[in-house]
Design an enzyme around this catalytic site. Structure first.
Site, PDB file in Angstrom:
ATOM      1  N   SER A   1      -1.268   1.243   8.515  1.00  0.00           N
ATOM      2  CA  SER A   1       0.100   0.892   8.897  1.00  0.00           C
ATOM      3  C   SER A   1       0.409  -0.595   8.763  1.00  0.00           C
ATOM      4  O   SER A   1       1.112  -1.167   9.592  1.00  0.00           O
ATOM      5  CB  SER A   1       0.398   1.377  10.314  1.00  0.00           C
ATOM      6  OG  SER A   1       0.275   2.787  10.382  1.00  0.00           O
TER       7      SER A   1
ATOM      8  N   GLY B   1      -1.212   5.823   8.551  1.00  0.00           N
ATOM      9  CA  GLY B   1      -0.019   6.659   8.411  1.00  0.00           C
ATOM     10  C   GLY B   1       0.617   7.042   9.740  1.00  0.00           C
ATOM     11  O   GLY B   1       1.498   7.900   9.786  1.00  0.00           O
TER      12      GLY B   1
ATOM     13  N   HIS C   1     -12.363   6.923   1.357  1.00  0.00           N
ATOM     14  CA  HIS C   1     -11.152   6.862   2.179  1.00  0.00           C
ATOM     15  C   HIS C   1     -11.246   7.928   3.274  1.00  0.00           C
ATOM     16  O   HIS C   1     -11.776   9.025   3.030  1.00  0.00           O
ATOM     17  CB  HIS C   1      -9.921   7.087   1.300  1.00  0.00           C
ATOM     18  CG  HIS C   1      -8.651   6.804   2.040  1.00  0.00           C
ATOM     19  ND1 HIS C   1      -8.091   7.720   2.888  1.00  0.00           N
ATOM     20  CD2 HIS C   1      -7.868   5.701   2.102  1.00  0.00           C
ATOM     21  CE1 HIS C   1      -7.005   7.187   3.445  1.00  0.00           C
ATOM     22  NE2 HIS C   1      -6.851   5.967   2.979  1.00  0.00           N
TER      23      HIS C   1
ATOM     24  N   GLU D   1     -10.496   0.660   7.927  1.00  0.00           N
ATOM     25  CA  GLU D   1      -9.279   1.420   8.201  1.00  0.00           C
ATOM     26  C   GLU D   1      -9.504   2.337   9.392  1.00  0.00           C
ATOM     27  O   GLU D   1     -10.027   3.456   9.223  1.00  0.00           O
ATOM     28  CB  GLU D   1      -8.908   2.261   6.985  1.00  0.00           C
ATOM     29  CG  GLU D   1      -8.680   1.457   5.723  1.00  0.00           C
ATOM     30  CD  GLU D   1      -7.797   2.201   4.739  1.00  0.00           C
ATOM     31  OE1 GLU D   1      -6.697   1.714   4.465  1.00  0.00           O
ATOM     32  OE2 GLU D   1      -8.193   3.272   4.273  1.00  0.00           O
TER      33      GLU D   1
ATOM     34  N   ASN E   1      -2.535   1.877  -2.093  1.00  0.00           N
ATOM     35  CA  ASN E   1      -3.082   3.222  -2.292  1.00  0.00           C
ATOM     36  C   ASN E   1      -1.900   4.198  -2.261  1.00  0.00           C
ATOM     37  O   ASN E   1      -1.356   4.486  -1.208  1.00  0.00           O
ATOM     38  CB  ASN E   1      -4.072   3.510  -1.153  1.00  0.00           C
ATOM     39  CG  ASN E   1      -4.598   4.933  -1.181  1.00  0.00           C
ATOM     40  OD1 ASN E   1      -4.394   5.655  -2.149  1.00  0.00           O
ATOM     41  ND2 ASN E   1      -5.275   5.325  -0.108  1.00  0.00           N
TER      42      ASN E   1
ATOM     43  N   LYS F   1      -1.862   7.309  -2.870  1.00  0.00           N
ATOM     44  CA  LYS F   1      -2.234   8.667  -2.438  1.00  0.00           C
ATOM     45  C   LYS F   1      -1.593   9.717  -3.364  1.00  0.00           C
ATOM     46  O   LYS F   1      -1.389   9.429  -4.540  1.00  0.00           O
ATOM     47  CB  LYS F   1      -1.861   8.863  -0.967  1.00  0.00           C
ATOM     48  CG  LYS F   1      -2.414   7.729  -0.095  1.00  0.00           C
ATOM     49  CD  LYS F   1      -2.311   7.980   1.379  1.00  0.00           C
ATOM     50  CE  LYS F   1      -2.891   6.781   2.130  1.00  0.00           C
ATOM     51  NZ  LYS F   1      -2.930   6.953   3.568  1.00  0.00           N
TER      52      LYS F   1
ATOM     53  N   GLU G   1      -9.241   9.993   4.356  1.00  0.00           N
ATOM     54  CA  GLU G   1      -8.679  11.301   3.997  1.00  0.00           C
ATOM     55  C   GLU G   1      -9.681  12.086   3.139  1.00  0.00           C
ATOM     56  O   GLU G   1      -9.771  13.308   3.242  1.00  0.00           O
ATOM     57  CB  GLU G   1      -7.331  11.117   3.275  1.00  0.00           C
ATOM     58  CG  GLU G   1      -6.242  10.711   4.259  1.00  0.00           C
ATOM     59  CD  GLU G   1      -5.152   9.818   3.694  1.00  0.00           C
ATOM     60  OE1 GLU G   1      -4.979   9.769   2.466  1.00  0.00           O
ATOM     61  OE2 GLU G   1      -4.476   9.149   4.504  1.00  0.00           O
TER      62      GLU G   1
HETATM   63  P1  PGA Z   1      -0.955   3.496   5.653  1.00  0.00           P
HETATM   64  O1  PGA Z   1      -2.257   3.947   4.829  1.00  0.00           O
HETATM   65  O2  PGA Z   1      -0.683   2.054   5.247  1.00  0.00           O
HETATM   66  O3  PGA Z   1       0.125   4.439   5.228  1.00  0.00           O
HETATM   67  O4  PGA Z   1      -1.306   3.588   7.094  1.00  0.00           O
HETATM   68  C1  PGA Z   1      -3.337   3.077   4.610  1.00  0.00           C
HETATM   69  C2  PGA Z   1      -4.410   3.788   3.838  1.00  0.00           C
HETATM   70  O5  PGA Z   1      -4.631   4.985   4.064  1.00  0.00           O
HETATM   71  O6  PGA Z   1      -5.065   3.176   2.971  1.00  0.00           O
END
Ligand code: PGA
Length: 250
Positions: free
Chosen positions: A212, A172, A94, A166, A9, A11, A96
């Site tokens: 992560s 992140g 997601h 997640e 992803n 983003k 976010e």
């Molecule tokens: P990250 O993000 O690997 O940077 O923690 C995962 C995601 O949001 O899908």
């Protein structure tokens, strides 16, 4: 058997030339045959990414889409538009999107319907916040997200649905859920699906972990019984790291 999937992803990262560079690096790599690799660039780069991976097993997917088929929704992108540039799969819900764009379970239920009506596949994201885990409510939160956003779909639709677990506190942040925590929740998700639908559907659905995932921890997480892959954010922006994660699974 669930499909093994590693999805990147991206983003809101990578402009057109960065997309081309990253794809060039990824296309040099040999992808293990038993792993489905997906990347989710931004809307503006989907067409280019699709064209550039035509002869390559990497699948290009979208990060989001609108729930309506078309109309006066300034700034939005429809399922039909995605399909017209070759995209067959969309990430929905997601954390976010849920947190910054007010996407609720009800809205996501509509988006899932739109994806299915358009014969698309969806990666449906769920995950608890830190306060839910600290108060011991994480199983309930996950159950509600599944019930309210997803459990209205028909049995037949499950062949086109993947789930990404997640935990919001691990996205992140550099903090990963322990392989044990991941396994426990993935098992819980599978059991919840088995109770609501049937064991066969639960057995076959791919449940990905996100939060992560890095080359250093991927192997241990992917080794867990109910982990069928990963949704990778930060580490998917670097070809070497992303490939190392894919190979941790192959
Ligand atoms: P990250 O993000 O690997 O940077 O923690 C995962 C995601 O949001 O899908």
């Amino acid at each position: 058997m669930p499909k093994k999937i590693v999805a990147g992803n991206w983003k809101m990262n990578n402009d057109l030339s960065q997309t081309e560079t990253l794809l060039k690096d990824l296309k040099k790599q040999v992808i293990p045959e038993d792993v489905t690799v997906m990347i989710a660039p931004s809307f503006t780069n989907l067409f280019k990414a699709f064209e550039s991976t035509r002869e390559h097993p990497i699948q290009v997917i979208a990060q989001n889409m609108h729930q309506s088929q078309k109309g006066a929704f300034t700034g939005e992108v429809s399922a039909g538009m995605l399909k017209s540039v070759g995209v067959q799969t969309v990430i929905l819900g997601h954390s976010e999107r849920r947190a910054y764009f007010n996407e609720t379970d009800d809205l996501l239920a509509e988006k899932i319907n739109t994806a299915l009506e358009n014969n698309m596949q969806a990666i449906f994201c769920i995950g608890e916040e830190l306060r839910d885990r600290e108060s011991g409510d994480h199983y309930e939160v996950i159950q509600n997200q599944l019930k309210n956003g997803l459990f209205h779909v028909s049995n037949d639709s499950w062949s086109r649905i993947m789930i990404a677990y997640e935990p919001v506190w691990a996205i992140g942040t550099g903090e990963t859920a322990s392989p044990q925590q991941v396994q426990e929740m993935h098992h819980y998700i599978r059991e919840t699906i088995a109770k609501q639908y049937d064991r066969n559907i639960a057995k076959n659905v791919s449940i990905l972990y996100g939060g992560s995932v890095k080359p250093g921890n991927a192997k241990e997480i992917f080794a867990k019984k109910d982990v069928d892959g990963g949704l990778i954010g930060g580490a998917a922006l670097n070809a070497e790291d992303f490939m190392a994660i894919i190979n941790a699974f192959g």
